[in-house]
Design an enzyme around this catalytic site. Sequence first.
Site, PDB file in Angstrom:
ATOM      1  N   GLY A   1       0.831  -1.209   0.000  1.00  0.00           N
ATOM      2  CA  GLY A   1       0.000   0.000   0.000  1.00  0.00           C
ATOM      3  C   GLY A   1       0.854   1.244   0.000  1.00  0.00           C
ATOM      4  O   GLY A   1       2.048   1.200  -0.306  1.00  0.00           O
ATOM      5  N   ASN A   2       0.261   2.382   0.309  1.00  0.00           N
ATOM      6  CA  ASN A   2       1.031   3.617   0.432  1.00  0.00           C
ATOM      7  C   ASN A   2       0.385   4.510   1.477  1.00  0.00           C
ATOM      8  O   ASN A   2      -0.631   4.157   2.064  1.00  0.00           O
ATOM      9  CB  ASN A   2       1.178   4.316  -0.927  1.00  0.00           C
ATOM     10  CG  ASN A   2      -0.167   4.715  -1.489  1.00  0.00           C
ATOM     11  OD1 ASN A   2      -0.857   5.554  -0.930  1.00  0.00           O
ATOM     12  ND2 ASN A   2      -0.571   4.071  -2.588  1.00  0.00           N
ATOM     13  N   TYR A   3       0.977   5.689   1.708  1.00  0.00           N
ATOM     14  CA  TYR A   3       0.574   6.524   2.846  1.00  0.00           C
ATOM     15  C   TYR A   3      -0.589   7.479   2.555  1.00  0.00           C
ATOM     16  O   TYR A   3      -0.905   8.324   3.381  1.00  0.00           O
ATOM     17  CB  TYR A   3       1.767   7.347   3.331  1.00  0.00           C
ATOM     18  CG  TYR A   3       2.862   6.508   3.938  1.00  0.00           C
ATOM     19  CD1 TYR A   3       2.656   5.837   5.132  1.00  0.00           C
ATOM     20  CD2 TYR A   3       4.100   6.387   3.314  1.00  0.00           C
ATOM     21  CE1 TYR A   3       3.653   5.064   5.698  1.00  0.00           C
ATOM     22  CE2 TYR A   3       5.105   5.613   3.873  1.00  0.00           C
ATOM     23  CZ  TYR A   3       4.878   4.954   5.066  1.00  0.00           C
ATOM     24  OH  TYR A   3       5.864   4.198   5.621  1.00  0.00           O
ATOM     25  N   SER A   4      -1.215   7.389   1.405  1.00  0.00           N
ATOM     26  CA  SER A   4      -2.284   8.358   1.103  1.00  0.00           C
ATOM     27  C   SER A   4      -3.429   8.227   2.107  1.00  0.00           C
ATOM     28  O   SER A   4      -3.910   7.134   2.388  1.00  0.00           O
ATOM     29  CB  SER A   4      -2.805   8.125  -0.323  1.00  0.00           C
ATOM     30  OG  SER A   4      -3.941   8.924  -0.540  1.00  0.00           O
TER      31      SER A   4
ATOM     32  N   ALA B   1      -3.502   7.749  -4.971  1.00  0.00           N
ATOM     33  CA  ALA B   1      -2.154   7.210  -5.122  1.00  0.00           C
ATOM     34  C   ALA B   1      -2.310   5.722  -5.453  1.00  0.00           C
ATOM     35  O   ALA B   1      -2.572   4.903  -4.562  1.00  0.00           O
ATOM     36  CB  ALA B   1      -1.360   7.416  -3.842  1.00  0.00           C
TER      37      ALA B   1
END
Length: 395
Positions: free
Chosen positions: A208-211, A276
């Site tokens: 995943g990512n930090y969005s 993102a």
Amino acid sequence: MIRGKRILLGICGSIAAYKAPHFVRLLKKEGAEVQCILTPDAHLFVTPTALATVSQRPCLTEFTKSEDGTWNNHVALAEWADVFIIAPTSANTLAKMATGRCDNLLIATYLSAKCPVHFAPAMDLDMYRHPSTLSNISTLQSFGNILLEPGTGFLASGLEGKGRMMEPEEMVNSLKIHFELAQQLNGQHWLVTAGPTYENIDPVRFIGNYSSGKMGFAIAEALAQSGAKVTLVAGPTELETHHPNIQTIKITTALQMLDACLSVFPKVNGVIKAAAVADYRPETIAPEKVKKSSDTLTLQLTKNPDILATLGKMKTNQKIVGFALETENALEYAQQKRINKHADAIVLNSLKEEGAGFQTDTNRVHWVTESGCESWPLLPKEEVAKLIVQKIVSL
Ligand code: PMT
């Protein structure tokens, strides 16, 4: 934008009411007509005489006039207004607005108002972050009322935190933008994406990512406030939107986001892709939890479709606005993305700039089009979103 506008100003019993005469003066300077309505306790913080003097109208508090007992017609007051702004909004009035408890002239006028309502909470930080206050704010937003987000700083209690009423100058600006944007996108339908995508590795893990989704959700709200219908395709995030013009489709993976976007794209006037999206996903998803065994583990990844580029290729009349999150050669990469993805504009933000990018309440962005790059200052994401909407109107 404010000249000639009829502004109903509701003032509650909060220390921030001392700023009300200054706010009225600013509105009058812009050429607005201002009618003040006070809750019964507001006079403890600001005098009706001061407000009547600067607004050049009698200041109203009671359901009836003390001189002759005639009715202060709340229905007529509500019909008169182009906009109703309640500043400061106390915790008590917030609760009454959210539940429809109607025991004073201000609330009766609020319940009768068909015009847009803006509200500027002002209270101590613990009162502001109490779940009941936050839930009342969400309820008002679900009615389509517009939150004028309080600031953070020194509070009258001597404490420091969130709860300061938005400054009068900022409220005037916000009203200007409101009048400029209101109805400009009436009848239009926009697609917005927000948040991260999660690409499953096994039943318990993902890439995943930090969005956080804050940027995309703010854009959806700003579009809705401008009269547009919005389909918001959102990856996993805790955020919720309550605006009646916004329909949210919740997804998890990039492939699901692609499907959701494709299902509405032919019907929309444009798309803003703030999400993102993971560029790669695991080639296979393990059906059971992957066990720890050897010292290293190799994951085979496969490329996800580029959703923005796919929509860019398909576009007929739709306007396409992408985002670019860069760490180096930002402008050059942003321009390349705009061309490669057939986008009309790219909103460039850089992880190198303080207060910009993932998770923050603020962003510093650059609006990149064929004709060049326009840089905006560090602003709350809500304000960045309003500027983006102003720009798409002119695209
Ligand atoms: O959500 P917040 O915490 O508020 O943070 C906001 C944000 C930093 C996520 C936002 O401002 C932002 O920059 N979003 C885009 C992040 C990103 O993925 O940038 P990118 O340069 O990798 O992608 C460029 C564009 O292509 C983006 O519009 C992206 O949505 C799109 N894309 C990317 C990959 C892919 N497979 N499909 C896509 O559509």
